[in-house]
Design a protein around this motif. Structure first.
Motif, PDB file in Angstrom:
ATOM      1  N   ASP A  91       0.864  -1.177   0.000  1.00 36.00           N
ATOM      2  CA  ASP A  91       0.000   0.000   0.000  1.00 36.00           C
ATOM      3  C   ASP A  91       0.899   1.225   0.000  1.00 36.00           C
ATOM      4  OD1 ASP A  91      -1.586   2.241   0.860  1.00 36.00           O
ATOM      5  OD2 ASP A  91      -3.115   0.818   1.550  1.00 36.00           O
ATOM      6  N   ILE A  92       0.926   1.952  -1.114  1.00 33.09           N
ATOM      7  CA  ILE A  92       1.870   3.055  -1.283  1.00 33.09           C
ATOM      8  C   ILE A  92       1.616   4.175  -0.285  1.00 33.09           C
ATOM      9  CG2 ILE A  92       2.652   4.854  -2.876  1.00 33.09           C
ATOM     10  CD1 ILE A  92       2.146   2.867  -5.168  1.00 33.09           C
ATOM     11  N   ALA A  93       0.350   4.589  -0.130  1.00 36.86           N
ATOM     12  CA  ALA A  93       0.029   5.711   0.751  1.00 36.86           C
ATOM     13  C   ALA A  93       0.337   5.396   2.211  1.00 36.86           C
ATOM     14  CB  ALA A  93      -1.441   6.098   0.593  1.00 36.86           C
ATOM     15  N   ARG A  94      -0.004   4.188   2.648  1.00 36.84           N
ATOM     16  CA  ARG A  94       0.209   3.815   4.051  1.00 36.84           C
ATOM     17  C   ARG A  94       1.611   3.278   4.329  1.00 36.84           C
ATOM     18  NH1 ARG A  94      -5.401   0.551   5.554  1.00 36.84           N
ATOM     19  NH2 ARG A  94      -6.852   2.230   5.039  1.00 36.84           N
ATOM     20  N   ASN A  95       2.350   2.978   3.246  1.00 37.90           N
ATOM     21  CA  ASN A  95       3.697   2.409   3.389  1.00 37.90           C
ATOM     22  C   ASN A  95       3.653   1.134   4.228  1.00 37.90           C
ATOM     23  OD1 ASN A  95       6.426   2.071   3.080  1.00 37.90           O
ATOM     24  ND2 ASN A  95       7.021   3.715   4.495  1.00 37.90           N
ATOM     25  N   ARG A  96       2.715   0.263   3.877  1.00 34.30           N
ATOM     26  CA  ARG A  96       2.532  -1.000   4.571  1.00 34.30           C
ATOM     27  C   ARG A  96       2.500  -2.140   3.561  1.00 34.30           C
ATOM     28  NH1 ARG A  96       3.997   1.202   8.434  1.00 34.30           N
ATOM     29  NH2 ARG A  96       2.998   1.443  10.476  1.00 34.30           N
ATOM     30  N   THR A  97       3.023  -3.287   3.966  1.00 36.39           N
ATOM     31  CA  THR A  97       3.033  -4.467   3.108  1.00 36.39           C
ATOM     32  C   THR A  97       2.300  -5.608   3.793  1.00 36.39           C
ATOM     33  OG1 THR A  97       5.103  -3.911   1.974  1.00 36.39           O
ATOM     34  CG2 THR A  97       4.463  -6.215   1.965  1.00 36.39           C
ATOM     35  N   TRP A  98       1.374  -6.228   3.067  1.00 35.18           N
ATOM     36  CA  TRP A  98       0.666  -7.420   3.532  1.00 35.18           C
ATOM     37  C   TRP A  98       1.218  -8.608   2.764  1.00 35.18           C
ATOM     38  CZ3 TRP A  98      -2.209 -10.475   0.199  1.00 35.18           C
ATOM     39  CH2 TRP A  98      -2.963 -11.497   0.789  1.00 35.18           C
ATOM     40  N   ARG A  99       1.433  -9.722   3.452  1.00 36.99           N
ATOM     41  CA  ARG A  99       2.028 -10.901   2.812  1.00 36.99           C
ATOM     42  C   ARG A  99       1.179 -12.135   3.085  1.00 36.99           C
ATOM     43  NH1 ARG A  99       7.778 -12.038   4.569  1.00 36.99           N
ATOM     44  NH2 ARG A  99       6.971 -11.665   6.663  1.00 36.99           N
ATOM     45  N   GLU A 100       1.050 -12.960   2.065  1.00 30.93           N
ATOM     46  CA  GLU A 100       0.353 -14.247   2.178  1.00 30.93           C
ATOM     47  C   GLU A 100       1.358 -15.351   1.896  1.00 30.93           C
ATOM     48  OE1 GLU A 100      -2.267 -16.658   3.288  1.00 30.93           O
ATOM     49  OE2 GLU A 100      -3.188 -14.707   2.885  1.00 30.93           O
ATOM     50  N   ASN A 101       1.325 -16.415   2.708  1.00 32.75           N
ATOM     51  CA  ASN A 101       2.311 -17.487   2.631  1.00 32.75           C
ATOM     52  C   ASN A 101       3.727 -16.909   2.676  1.00 32.75           C
ATOM     53  OD1 ASN A 101       2.924 -20.327   2.386  1.00 32.75           O
ATOM     54  ND2 ASN A 101       3.573 -19.943   0.288  1.00 32.75           N
ATOM     55  N   PRO A 102       4.031 -16.105   3.704  1.00 33.10           N
ATOM     56  CA  PRO A 102       5.309 -15.377   3.745  1.00 33.10           C
ATOM     57  C   PRO A 102       6.517 -16.298   3.807  1.00 33.10           C
ATOM     58  CG  PRO A 102       4.211 -15.273   5.870  1.00 33.10           C
ATOM     59  CD  PRO A 102       3.226 -15.875   4.918  1.00 33.10           C
ATOM     60  N   LEU A 103       7.549 -15.924   3.050  1.00 37.15           N
ATOM     61  CA  LEU A 103       8.827 -16.607   3.115  1.00 37.15           C
ATOM     62  C   LEU A 103       9.535 -16.175   4.395  1.00 37.15           C
ATOM     63  CD1 LEU A 103      10.004 -16.125  -0.580  1.00 37.15           C
ATOM     64  CD2 LEU A 103       8.985 -18.178   0.419  1.00 37.15           C
ATOM     65  N   GLU A 104      10.426 -17.024   4.879  1.00 34.95           N
ATOM     66  CA  GLU A 104      11.136 -16.707   6.116  1.00 34.95           C
ATOM     67  C   GLU A 104      12.088 -15.536   5.897  1.00 34.95           C
ATOM     68  OE1 GLU A 104      11.608 -20.410   9.008  1.00 34.95           O
ATOM     69  OE2 GLU A 104      12.738 -20.653   7.148  1.00 34.95           O
ATOM     70  N   ARG A 105      12.068 -14.612   6.832  1.00 34.66           N
ATOM     71  CA  ARG A 105      12.923 -13.436   6.768  1.00 34.66           C
ATOM     72  C   ARG A 105      13.704 -13.304   8.079  1.00 34.66           C
ATOM     73  NH1 ARG A 105      10.982 -13.348   2.223  1.00 34.66           N
ATOM     74  NH2 ARG A 105      10.492 -11.506   0.971  1.00 34.66           N
ATOM     75  N   GLU A 106      14.632 -12.347   8.065  1.00 40.99           N
ATOM     76  CA  GLU A 106      15.373 -12.015   9.274  1.00 40.99           C
ATOM     77  C   GLU A 106      14.387 -11.631  10.383  1.00 40.99           C
ATOM     78  OE1 GLU A 106      19.517  -9.637   9.781  1.00 40.99           O
ATOM     79  OE2 GLU A 106      17.838  -8.494   9.023  1.00 40.99           O
ATOM     80  N   ASP A 163       6.304  -1.945  11.318  1.00 45.47           N
ATOM     81  CA  ASP A 163       7.242  -0.946  10.792  1.00 45.47           C
ATOM     82  C   ASP A 163       6.886  -0.557   9.357  1.00 45.47           C
ATOM     83  OD1 ASP A 163       8.580  -1.175  13.149  1.00 45.47           O
ATOM     84  OD2 ASP A 163      10.101  -2.548  12.389  1.00 45.47           O
ATOM     85  N   PRO A 164       7.238   0.672   8.940  1.00 42.85           N
ATOM     86  CA  PRO A 164       7.033   1.073   7.549  1.00 42.85           C
ATOM     87  C   PRO A 164       7.704   0.090   6.592  1.00 42.85           C
ATOM     88  CG  PRO A 164       7.592   2.974   8.891  1.00 42.85           C
ATOM     89  CD  PRO A 164       7.799   1.762   9.761  1.00 42.85           C
ATOM     90  N   ALA A 165       7.002  -0.272   5.539  1.00 50.45           N
ATOM     91  CA  ALA A 165       7.486  -1.320   4.646  1.00 50.45           C
ATOM     92  C   ALA A 165       8.820  -0.975   4.002  1.00 50.45           C
ATOM     93  CB  ALA A 165       6.437  -1.601   3.565  1.00 50.45           C
ATOM     94  N   LEU A 185      -2.114   6.853 -11.697  1.00 43.99           N
ATOM     95  CA  LEU A 185      -0.952   6.273 -11.037  1.00 43.99           C
ATOM     96  C   LEU A 185      -1.393   5.201 -10.053  1.00 43.99           C
ATOM     97  CD1 LEU A 185       1.064   9.543 -10.336  1.00 43.99           C
ATOM     98  CD2 LEU A 185       1.349   7.937 -12.230  1.00 43.99           C
ATOM     99  N   PRO A 186      -0.626   4.129  -9.915  1.00 48.02           N
ATOM    100  CA  PRO A 186      -1.032   3.029  -9.032  1.00 48.02           C
ATOM    101  C   PRO A 186      -1.042   3.453  -7.563  1.00 48.02           C
ATOM    102  CG  PRO A 186       1.222   2.709  -9.755  1.00 48.02           C
ATOM    103  CD  PRO A 186       0.685   3.866 -10.551  1.00 48.02           C
ATOM    104  N   THR A 187      -2.004   2.927  -6.816  1.00 49.29           N
ATOM    105  CA  THR A 187      -2.049   3.151  -5.371  1.00 49.29           C
ATOM    106  C   THR A 187      -1.528   1.940  -4.611  1.00 49.29           C
ATOM    107  OG1 THR A 187      -4.335   2.343  -5.269  1.00 49.29           O
ATOM    108  CG2 THR A 187      -4.002   4.712  -5.582  1.00 49.29           C
ATOM    109  N   ARG A 188      -1.432   0.806  -5.306  1.00 47.44           N
ATOM    110  CA  ARG A 188      -0.903  -0.402  -4.685  1.00 47.44           C
ATOM    111  C   ARG A 188      -0.006  -1.121  -5.686  1.00 47.44           C
ATOM    112  NH1 ARG A 188      -4.325  -4.490  -3.672  1.00 47.44           N
ATOM    113  NH2 ARG A 188      -5.792  -3.776  -5.253  1.00 47.44           N
ATOM    114  N   ILE A 189       0.922  -1.890  -5.176  1.00 46.14           N
ATOM    115  CA  ILE A 189       1.762  -2.758  -5.999  1.00 46.14           C
ATOM    116  C   ILE A 189       1.647  -4.164  -5.431  1.00 46.14           C
ATOM    117  CG2 ILE A 189       4.080  -3.235  -6.864  1.00 46.14           C
ATOM    118  CD1 ILE A 189       4.768  -0.302  -6.385  1.00 46.14           C
TER     119      ILE A 189
END
Length: 277
Positions: free
Chosen positions: A93-108, A116-118, A179-183
């Motif tokens: 979400d570009i405006a909110r600077n947030r990322t939602w994930r489905e079936n997330p890969l393992e991260r640090e 936190d802001p994406a 312009l896109p509001t989401r990616i």
């Protein structure tokens, strides 16, 4: 509340409490509600504070409810497909600077996309040498220079090691300016593939051999780990069939042609020929 599925009652209470005590201006929660005649339906609830009283407390809360049962079932199918493919679906979400994930890969461990802001999280876990590349891609998608993108980059894994990611995505939901509001996109861990490529390069270097990837539709050959001095044209890594024909000794050109024809027609599953340049 009695009609709400027990697993979702606390989430509903928490969302309502946050609005009533003005800890947030807007809230959204997805719940299951008992259906008349049996079974459950998925409901998406959204609410916001519309007015405050003289005491500064919320005086009016408005909201909406939407039946998303079919959407949820589709999401379940998507989740299963992602799990089977080993891919992560993400939405930024570009405006909110947030990322939602489905079936997330393992991260640090400190990659906390929920709080936190994406962009801060991504810059923290992306390899420093790859940040500039990803930023250029983001700018192109964000400002409408391109809609779709593909990127390969390194990201911190759960044990601190670098993992190779293959990302595909596109900009969606354009605003009034187009312009896109989401990616949205997918990530796939290709570390094993990259390590295999590195081992292959090592083998080729040790044997003094080249690797050729032939595209019969395009009429080109891509050369990996080119043998020094074995130059067939000015372009280097990618050559045309015509370049090869011009470089090969005339008495060997027919053997190469026959071998390629056999490959195209499916008469042979391998191609081996000796020739001079």
């Amino acid at each position: 509340v009695a009609t709400i599925h027990p697993d979702h009652r606390d989430a509903l209470r928490g969302a309502l409490d946050a609005l009533m005590h003005a800890r947030t201006e807007f809230t959204e929660v997805t719940i299951r509600r008992h259906r008349r005649g049996g079974g459950w339906v998925w409901i998406q609830l959204r609410g916001r504070i519309a007015a405050y009283g003289s005491d500064g407390k919320p005086a009016l809360i408005v909201g909406s409810a939407r039946d998303i049962t079919r959407m949820q079932h589709n999401a379940d199918r998507l989740r299963l497909a992602l799990k089977a493919a080993g891919e992560e679906l993400w939405e930024f979400d570009i405006a909110r600077n947030r990322t939602w994930r489905e079936n997330p890969l393992e991260r640090e461990r400190d990659a906390d996309y929920d709080s936190d802001p994406a962009t801060e999280v991504f810059n923290r876990i992306c390899h420093p040498d790859d940040v500039a590349q990803i930023h250029r891609i983001y700018v192109d998608v964000r400002w409408g220079h391109t809609r779709e993108f593909h990127a390969v980059y390194r990201s911190r894994g759960p044990n601190g090691s670098w993992r190779w990611m293959d990302a595909h995505g596109c900009g969606v939901d354009p605003d009034d300016q187009g312009l896109p509001t989401r990616i949205i996109g997918t990530n796939r861990d290709i570390t094993d593939l990259k390590e295999g490529e590195e081992r292959l390069r090592t083998v080729l270097w040790g044997s003094g051999a080249e690797l050729w990837d032939t595209d019969f539709n395009a009429g080109t050959i891509h050369r990996s780990h080119m043998v020094p001095g074995l130059k067939m044209n000015a372009r280097g890594e990618t050559i045309r069939f015509a370049d090869l024909a011009d470089a090969v000794a005339p008495e060997h050109a027919a053997a190469i042609h026959d071998g390629m024809v056999a490959q195209v027609k499916g008469h042979s599953d391998k191609f081996e020929v000796w020739f001079r340049l």
